[in-house]
Enzyme design. Sequence first.
Site, short mmCIF file in Angstrom:
data_model
loop_
_atom_site.label_atom_id
_atom_site.label_comp_id
_atom_site.label_asym_id
_atom_site.label_seq_id
_atom_site.Cartn_x
_atom_site.Cartn_y
_atom_site.Cartn_z
N GLY A 1 0.77 -1.23 0.00
CA GLY A 1 0.00 0.00 0.00
C GLY A 1 0.80 1.28 0.00
O GLY A 1 0.22 2.36 -0.19
N GLU B 1 4.26 -6.50 2.15
CA GLU B 1 4.21 -6.98 0.77
C GLU B 1 3.88 -5.85 -0.20
O GLU B 1 2.78 -5.79 -0.75
CB GLU B 1 3.22 -8.13 0.64
N PRO B 2 4.85 -4.97 -0.43
CA PRO B 2 4.64 -3.86 -1.35
C PRO B 2 4.64 -4.31 -2.81
O PRO B 2 5.34 -5.26 -3.17
CB PRO B 2 5.85 -2.96 -1.08
N ARG C 1 -5.84 3.18 -15.54
CA ARG C 1 -5.90 3.86 -14.24
C ARG C 1 -6.54 5.25 -14.29
O ARG C 1 -7.32 5.60 -13.41
CB ARG C 1 -4.50 3.92 -13.59
N TYR D 1 -9.62 5.33 -11.83
CA TYR D 1 -9.43 6.03 -10.56
C TYR D 1 -9.21 7.53 -10.72
O TYR D 1 -8.90 8.20 -9.74
CB TYR D 1 -8.21 5.46 -9.80
N CYS E 1 -12.44 3.67 -28.77
CA CYS E 1 -13.67 4.34 -29.19
C CYS E 1 -14.49 4.79 -27.99
O CYS E 1 -15.62 4.34 -27.79
CB CYS E 1 -14.49 3.39 -30.05
N GLU E 2 -13.87 5.61 -27.14
CA GLU E 2 -14.57 6.13 -25.97
C GLU E 2 -14.02 7.50 -25.63
O GLU E 2 -12.80 7.69 -25.63
CB GLU E 2 -14.31 5.24 -24.73
N1 LLP Z 1 -1.22 -7.06 -0.52
C1 LLP Z 1 -2.52 -7.20 -0.81
C2 LLP Z 1 -3.29 -8.18 -0.06
C3 LLP Z 1 -3.11 -6.45 -1.82
O1 LLP Z 1 -4.39 -6.58 -2.10
C4 LLP Z 1 -2.33 -5.51 -2.54
C5 LLP Z 1 -2.90 -4.68 -3.62
C6 LLP Z 1 -0.96 -5.40 -2.22
C7 LLP Z 1 -0.44 -6.19 -1.19
C8 LLP Z 1 -0.04 -4.45 -2.93
O2 LLP Z 1 -0.41 -3.14 -2.73
P1 LLP Z 1 0.52 -1.96 -3.32
O3 LLP Z 1 1.79 -1.95 -2.54
O4 LLP Z 1 0.75 -2.26 -4.75
O5 LLP Z 1 -0.30 -0.75 -3.11
N2 LLP Z 1 -5.21 -1.45 -9.40
C9 LLP Z 1 -5.04 -0.45 -8.37
C10 LLP Z 1 -4.33 -1.03 -7.18
C11 LLP Z 1 -5.00 -2.22 -6.59
C12 LLP Z 1 -4.25 -2.82 -5.43
C13 LLP Z 1 -4.77 -4.14 -5.07
N3 LLP Z 1 -4.11 -4.78 -3.97
C14 LLP Z 1 -4.30 0.74 -8.94
O6 LLP Z 1 -3.93 0.73 -10.11
O7 LLP Z 1 -4.11 1.73 -8.26
#
Ligand code: LLP
Length: 386
Positions: free
Chosen positions: A205, A244-245, A284, A288, A315-316
């Site tokens: 996250g 877990e990044p 994205r 978002y 086409c959007e």
């Molecule tokens: N661990 C779990 C259980 C997760 O669900 C996620 C991301 C991560 C780790 C990794 O998170 P990060 O460090 O990448 O923020 N598609 C969206 C992001 C969705 C994230 C889903 N889960 C975007 O493009 O912003």
Amino acid sequence: MFIYDEVHLRSRCNEAVTAWPNGVAYATKAFLCKEMARLALEEGMSLDVSTAGEMHVAVAAGATGPDLVLHGNNKSDAEIDAAIDHGVGRVVVDSFDEIDRLQRLSHGLPDPISVLIRVTPGVEAHTHEFVTTGVEDTKFGFSLQSGAAAEAAARLRAVPSLELVGAHAHIGSQVFRVDSFERAVAMLAPFVVEHRLAELCVGGGLGVAYVTGESAPTMSEWADAVSAACVENGVPQATRITAEPGRSIVAAAAITVYRVGTVKSLPGVRDFVSVDGGMSDNPRPVLYGSGYEAFLPQRTTHERPRAADVVGKHCESGDFIVKNASLPEEISVGDFLATPVTGAYGHTMASNYNKVPRPEVLFVRDGRARVVVKRETLDDLLRLDL
Ligand code: LLP
């Protein structure tokens, strides 16, 4: 095409391994191909996989069971079986139905499967609602407040083929404030203590700066805040604190390079610069409202006084890459246009919308580029079409 700087990727992995000495998994959903999985493993990370597909690619890259952490809010029998066959290192349990399924599928195994309970800490992460996961109203995990997490712990403890080793929480993605993680730890600490859990994974996250003016905490600021919060909230010192990044490992390591196909000026309205990709390689902005910068790689040092929307070829009308981009005055058909910080959740969320073949992925190192994922061809679009 997506172009990744391999040295950048390796140094981000390194920072993560240094910041989280008890273990850190790379969240493969952010960007996955065999070469990426290998790189993360070589740099000492394990791999978070959340589907059979991610597991398949990780294993094809050489990952072994202990390297894998299996996630998912709806793991199928086949996914759990595959994880068991590989000797998966950790399964992060998400629901009571999954506990039933795990119990059935692990019955009689010589060694128990190590599991973590995914806990919903009830913390607002101040991010986009689609990537918020730590609040009560979420499909993920077991609620602490309702007592579901405690009930899950009791159920898991009663199954001999499952070994409850820890708690896991992921509060959301693109989180800019470390205090959100601190609050999550404060909520989780009593659970870890009460259930005498040996591990606490704080998920991923960590936010990433995408546009001028944004700034994000560093990997070590994140880890230091979490470990200080653990001490402050009485998490025993021997507890393995892990993370877990995904995004923060890969986002800034890549640029996407497009070719400009049309430049349309609507006097008094706006300018549109159309490129040969769009929402199929970067959904994205549409999903978002995410912002990016745009540069012309051949004129990176030029002033960028010209406002224009960089749009795709789909086409959007919603198919934009950068709303109100700042671009150099001179921009012509045939120019390359690059959007930096597109290494996370671009390639992985890419689609074939309008039957646009997905772009290739290059890794660059010491001035040399190599293709790690080929560009899809028109024939690939027919491969599964009977
Ligand atoms: N661990 C779990 C259980 C997760 O669900 C996620 C991301 C991560 C780790 C990794 O998170 P990060 O460090 O990448 O923020 N598609 C969206 C992001 C969705 C994230 C889903 N889960 C975007 O493009 O912003």
